[in-house]
Design an enzyme around this catalytic site. Sequence first.
Site, mmCIF file in Angstrom:
data_model
loop_
_atom_site.group_PDB
_atom_site.id
_atom_site.type_symbol
_atom_site.label_atom_id
_atom_site.label_comp_id
_atom_site.label_asym_id
_atom_site.label_seq_id
_atom_site.Cartn_x
_atom_site.Cartn_y
_atom_site.Cartn_z
ATOM 1 N N LYS A 113 -39.146 -4.384 -53.067
ATOM 2 C CA LYS A 113 -37.983 -3.941 -53.851
ATOM 3 C C LYS A 113 -37.075 -3.063 -52.993
ATOM 4 O O LYS A 113 -35.859 -3.238 -52.993
ATOM 5 C CB LYS A 113 -38.419 -3.136 -55.084
ATOM 6 C CG LYS A 113 -39.041 -3.982 -56.151
ATOM 7 C CD LYS A 113 -38.338 -3.842 -57.475
ATOM 8 C CE LYS A 113 -38.679 -5.059 -58.311
ATOM 9 N NZ LYS A 113 -38.951 -4.864 -59.678
ATOM 10 N N LYS B 82 -43.751 -19.754 -62.412
ATOM 11 C CA LYS B 82 -42.650 -19.562 -63.357
ATOM 12 C C LYS B 82 -41.381 -19.112 -62.643
ATOM 13 O O LYS B 82 -40.282 -19.383 -63.106
ATOM 14 C CB LYS B 82 -43.035 -18.646 -64.522
ATOM 15 C CG LYS B 82 -43.492 -17.264 -64.152
ATOM 16 C CD LYS B 82 -43.863 -16.500 -65.411
ATOM 17 C CE LYS B 82 -44.448 -15.143 -65.091
ATOM 18 N NZ LYS B 82 -45.748 -15.170 -64.363
ATOM 19 N N LYS C 84 -45.262 -24.754 -54.800
ATOM 20 C CA LYS C 84 -46.283 -24.120 -55.635
ATOM 21 C C LYS C 84 -45.761 -24.015 -57.081
ATOM 22 O O LYS C 84 -44.616 -23.616 -57.293
ATOM 23 C CB LYS C 84 -46.553 -22.713 -55.090
ATOM 24 C CG LYS C 84 -47.460 -21.906 -55.963
ATOM 25 C CD LYS C 84 -47.528 -20.438 -55.530
ATOM 26 C CE LYS C 84 -48.382 -19.682 -56.494
ATOM 27 N NZ LYS C 84 -47.984 -18.540 -57.135
#
Length: 322
Positions: A111, A193, A190
């Site tokens: 982040k 979501k 892969k």
Amino acid sequence: MKRTLSGIQPSGKLHIGNYFGMMHPMLRQMAVTELYVFIVDLHALTSVHDRERLRQGTLEAAADFLALGLDPERCTFWVQSDVPEVCELSWLLSTVTPMGLLERCHAYKDKVAKNIPASHGLFAYPVLMAADILLYQAEVVPVGKDQKQHVEVARDIAQRFNSTFGETFVLPEPEISESTAIVPGLDGQKMSKSYDNTIPIFLEEKALRKKVMAIQTDATPVEDPKDPDKCNLYALLKLFAPEDKMCEVRELYVHGGAAYGYLKQDLFALINDHFAAARARKKELLDNPDYLRQILAQGAEKAREKAVRTLDLARDRMGLKY
Ligand code: ADP
Ligand code: TRP
């Protein structure tokens, strides 16, 4: 029997990758370990700030596990925040956790590298996870590769605590399942979501058929030979079809004659059958949230007995009992 523990975020619809990568191995553990499984709603708060989404996500995650065969009589199954002792332990552990250890953790570092503001909760995430693990004196923590670092941090914190205050915590080991191949998604990457390429396991028939039909395949004509080991449709079929069927399919790939359209129909039927009973069961469970709450409350009570004992020991070691 080894004490095994795993936490699952209540985030989103389970897909075939989650099922083969995490759920299925965990259900197998039920028979061979003393198993602790919990839904990590406090961790989810580092990314979900939507009351309904978290509430519903927690119930759904509980229904997912029970529908797929988790037996609350043969394990301890609860919601993290129902055992508030974990927050107190998290604070105690944070006082022996060096800043540098947390600054090196990927979730936070990523982040910061992307200039995304990070909350203190995200920074302290690994300490709460250490508290999850140490509170139950877990020996083995089965996780995906991305979580290995967090289990190592838990082990490191346990070591520091033990050497400062005396033997208190069992040192946990991560268990990385290398054998579970990565399940490919609709586009061959892969299944995840984050890539929007999933086949959710609890889709209704019609929506499921549409997803399976959307699996990307190449344009090789039916009669030409194809390499089965480079085909995501083949990889998905292999997860569901019996061995003799896969031998036939392999022949068709290698010698020509594999028709993707028909194979997708077969795959759809196999997935649909595989999850039909669990899908119906999940619906029943979600129609009866009070039953889910009751199972989770019983689980929390069971978990809490162990949690209270460990926390009491840690408090005593640190001088908080006077
Ligand atoms: P997603 O990538 O969809 O966000 P998560 O990161 O929430 O999934 O993963 C939850 C669990 O499912 C983890 O234990 C992870 O290792 C497993 N998992 C997720 N995707 C796959 C996949 N495509 N193949 C195998 N295991 C997977
Ligand atoms: N951080 C884990 C994940 O995102 C979830 C988790 C929280 C966990 N506490 C845990 C996993 C304790 C194993 C043990 O997947």
